[in-house]
Design an enzyme around this catalytic site. Structure first.
Site, short mmCIF file in Angstrom:
data_model
loop_
_atom_site.label_atom_id
_atom_site.label_comp_id
_atom_site.label_asym_id
_atom_site.label_seq_id
_atom_site.Cartn_x
_atom_site.Cartn_y
_atom_site.Cartn_z
N GLN A 160 0.80 -1.23 0.00
CA GLN A 160 0.00 0.00 0.00
C GLN A 160 0.84 1.29 0.00
O GLN A 160 0.53 2.24 -0.71
CB GLN A 160 -0.92 0.00 1.22
CG GLN A 160 -1.80 1.23 1.35
CD GLN A 160 -2.66 1.15 2.59
OE1 GLN A 160 -3.65 0.43 2.61
NE2 GLN A 160 -2.29 1.87 3.62
N GLU A 202 -3.24 9.29 -1.16
CA GLU A 202 -2.50 10.08 -0.18
C GLU A 202 -1.44 10.95 -0.85
O GLU A 202 -0.54 11.46 -0.19
CB GLU A 202 -1.88 9.17 0.89
CG GLU A 202 -2.96 8.42 1.67
CD GLU A 202 -2.43 7.72 2.91
OE1 GLU A 202 -1.25 7.90 3.26
OE2 GLU A 202 -3.23 7.00 3.54
N ASP A 239 4.31 0.20 4.16
CA ASP A 239 3.09 -0.29 4.80
C ASP A 239 2.53 -1.36 3.86
O ASP A 239 1.99 -1.03 2.80
CB ASP A 239 2.06 0.83 5.02
CG ASP A 239 0.80 0.33 5.74
OD1 ASP A 239 0.74 -0.89 6.04
OD2 ASP A 239 -0.10 1.15 6.00
N GLU A 282 5.13 -1.84 8.14
CA GLU A 282 3.84 -1.84 8.84
C GLU A 282 2.98 -2.99 8.33
O GLU A 282 2.97 -3.28 7.14
CB GLU A 282 3.17 -0.49 8.55
CG GLU A 282 1.85 -0.26 9.24
CD GLU A 282 1.34 1.16 8.96
OE1 GLU A 282 2.17 2.09 8.86
OE2 GLU A 282 0.13 1.35 8.82
N ASP A 309 -0.74 -1.76 12.63
CA ASP A 309 -1.81 -0.78 12.36
C ASP A 309 -3.15 -1.53 12.47
O ASP A 309 -3.78 -1.53 13.53
CB ASP A 309 -1.60 -0.17 10.97
CG ASP A 309 -2.77 0.67 10.49
OD1 ASP A 309 -3.64 1.02 11.32
OD2 ASP A 309 -2.84 0.99 9.28
N LYS A 334 -3.97 6.02 15.45
CA LYS A 334 -4.96 6.79 14.68
C LYS A 334 -6.15 6.99 15.60
O LYS A 334 -6.81 6.00 15.97
CB LYS A 334 -5.42 5.99 13.46
CG LYS A 334 -4.35 5.72 12.39
CD LYS A 334 -4.86 4.63 11.45
CE LYS A 334 -4.09 4.57 10.15
NZ LYS A 334 -4.42 3.33 9.39
N ARG A 363 -5.26 9.30 8.13
CA ARG A 363 -5.98 8.28 7.36
C ARG A 363 -5.85 8.63 5.88
O ARG A 363 -5.41 9.73 5.54
CB ARG A 363 -7.46 8.25 7.75
CG ARG A 363 -7.78 7.98 9.19
CD ARG A 363 -7.14 6.72 9.76
NE ARG A 363 -7.44 5.48 9.07
CZ ARG A 363 -8.16 4.47 9.57
NH1 ARG A 363 -8.67 4.58 10.77
NH2 ARG A 363 -8.33 3.36 8.89
N SER A 364 -6.32 7.72 5.03
CA SER A 364 -6.26 8.02 3.60
C SER A 364 -7.28 9.10 3.23
O SER A 364 -7.06 9.86 2.29
CB SER A 364 -6.46 6.76 2.77
OG SER A 364 -7.60 6.06 3.21
N LYS A 385 3.10 10.01 10.56
CA LYS A 385 2.82 9.48 9.21
C LYS A 385 1.58 10.19 8.68
O LYS A 385 0.53 10.15 9.31
CB LYS A 385 2.57 7.97 9.31
CG LYS A 385 2.24 7.31 7.98
CD LYS A 385 1.81 5.85 8.18
CE LYS A 385 1.50 5.20 6.84
NZ LYS A 385 0.69 3.96 6.98
P1 PGA Z 1 -6.37 3.95 5.68
O1 PGA Z 1 -4.86 3.58 5.40
O2 PGA Z 1 -6.44 5.29 6.29
O3 PGA Z 1 -7.00 3.86 4.31
O4 PGA Z 1 -6.90 2.87 6.60
C1 PGA Z 1 -3.81 4.10 6.12
C2 PGA Z 1 -2.91 2.99 6.63
O5 PGA Z 1 -3.13 1.81 6.34
O6 PGA Z 1 -1.96 3.28 7.37
ZN ZN Z 2 -1.49 0.95 7.61
#
Ligand code: PGA
Ligand code: ZN
Length: 425
Positions: A160, A202, A239, A282, A309, A334, A363-364, A385
């Site tokens: 990702q 992102e 990640d 991650e 995560d 988060k 977050r994304s 991050k």
């Molecule tokens: P997400 O991804 O905000 O789409 O869950 C961010 C991450 O995986 O760190």
């Molecule tokens: Zn993540």
């Protein structure tokens, strides 16, 4: 004391509805915060309340906003905004579910963070300083995305996030300058190879690679082409978001050789860490694949940061469980994964108590809200991050960090390599 709490629907960086909460104190101090939203979410996360139906693709938050007015406001009015723990406990009790499903984590997190902002405004302090409460803090080490893949880029790569970290940069400002060099160099390399497909959720380059290792090779070459030394000035951070790729019964790496067992997946990650200048990984395994998380941590955790995560979901109990299983050596934090500021801080405290690293994360789906820059600094997390190095919902956080670093002047202490549980060579 809290005089009013209101909610409104705004739009996030993906153009989806999101919740903003506004808290006004009797003193006139105002706090405001906007809920972010994930795309690659863990099953154990707190749950956002979405309207469903056809309007806004089902992503409407009218119900979440209505709950703020009808239930949260009456419950919090009159409470002391400085007592964040009491406010957050009231929010949890009012919701009554283990995962904020009734009022919605989007409503709860916006209110929890807005109360925090109001309390800092009342104290006439920047949020980070209010949170630090006199304790010494470090400027966090940024983890910055160069390519976005997985659920954030039409699954063009299995992994990702392909990111960089500059632990030896000496300052936050310098770390961003180096990252800018790498980001531009990576764009040039990709342009030379074929059409660039734009940017991912992102802000990282949308990759067009033939394999995951092609992406790793390209990133390593981009670091070198930028004039900075890979594996010294600049390290790679990944990640894997393996939750999106499978579980303990097996993983599929669509770009590579298809189906891997959990053991093979762990071995593949360990091999990448040996072949490339990787400093942090991650979610190398799925959210309930404790064995693979532990295998990777046992194999390389002495020199590579292994972040949980989706496996930890900012939950102090899951941090404890992972520590007992030897499953990570760092926790991603988060706030909206758990729902309140107090619970997120408890997860961070649990990680730090185990000698782990801690990374406050966006977050994304994001917005102009910069709360996380203050949390990362004020909580002395050591790492931040946010996503990539384009798009203002990302740059807003980096820019806020530059302001915080500047405000500390000569006292600013860049966390750098001290952010890691394991020492780096
Ligand atoms: P997400 O991804 O905000 O789409 O869950 C961010 C991450 O995986 O760190
Ligand atoms: Zn993540």
């Amino acid at each position: 004391r809290i005089a009013s709490v209101t909610g409104r629907q705004l739009w996030d960086s993906r153009g989806r509805p999101t919740v903003e909460a506004e808290v006004i104190l009797e003193s006139g101090a105002v706090g405001r915060a906007i809920a972010p939203a994930g795309a690659s979410r863990g099953a154990h996360e707190a749950i956002d309340l979405r309207d469903g139906g056809t309007a806004y693709g089902g992503f409407g938050v009218n119900g979440a906003v209505a709950g703020i007015g009808a239930e949260i406001a009456p419950a919090l009015t009159g409470m002391d905004a400085r007592d964040q723990a009491a406010v957050d406990a009231a929010l949890c009790a009012l919701d009554g579910t283990p995962n904020k499903a009734r009022l919605g984590a989007n409503a709860v997190v916006a209110v929890s963070m807005a109360v925090l902002h109001a309390a800092a405004a009342h104290a006439r302090e920047p949020l980070w300083r209010y949170l630090a409460n006199g304790a010494k803090v470090r400027i966090p080490l940024p983890e910055i995305q160069i390519f976005g893949g997985g659920a954030h880029a039409g699954r063009r790569t299995d992994v990702q996030d392909f990111m960089v970290m500059c632990p030896k940069a000496g300052s936050f400002r310098r770390a961003l300058e180096i990252t800018d060099d790498v980001y531009r160099a990576a764009g040039k390399l990709m342009e030379a190879k074929g059409p660039l497909t734009g940017v991912a959720d992102e802000g990282g380059w949308w990759p067009n690679f033939s394999s995951n290792e092609d992406a790793l090779d390209t990133l390593t070459r981009a670091i070198e082409a930028s004039g900075h030394r890979a594996g010294d000035e600049v390290y790679i951070s990944l990640d894997i978001a393996a939750n999106e790729l499978g579980d303990a019964s097996g993983y599929s790496l669509a770009l590579d050789d298809g189906r891997l067992t959990s053991e093979e997946m762990a071995a593949r990650i360990v091999e990448w860490a040996k072949r490339y200048p990787i400093l942090s990984i991650e979610d190398p395994a799925g959210q309930d694949d404790w064995a693979a998380m532990a295998a990777v941590t046992a194999a390389i955790g002495d020199r590579v940061q292994i972040i949980g995560d989706d496996v930890l979901v900012t939950n102090a109990d899951r941090v404890e469980r992972a520590a007992e299983a030897g499953a990570c050596n760092a926790a991603l934090i988060k706030v909206n994964q758990v729902g309140t500021v107090t619970e997120a801080k408890a997860a961070l405290d649990a990680a730090v108590a185990r000698g782990w690293g801690a990374i406050v994360s966006a977050r994304s789906g994001e917005s102009e809200d910069v709360t996380i820059a203050h949390l990362a600094t004020g909580w002395n997390a050591g790492q931040l991050k946010v996503g990539s190095f384009t798009r203002s919902e990302r740059m807003a956080k980096w820019n806020e960090m530059l302001r915080i670093e500047e405000s500390l002047g000569a006292e600013a202490d860049y966390a750098g390599a001290s952010a890691f549980a394991a020492p780096i060579a």
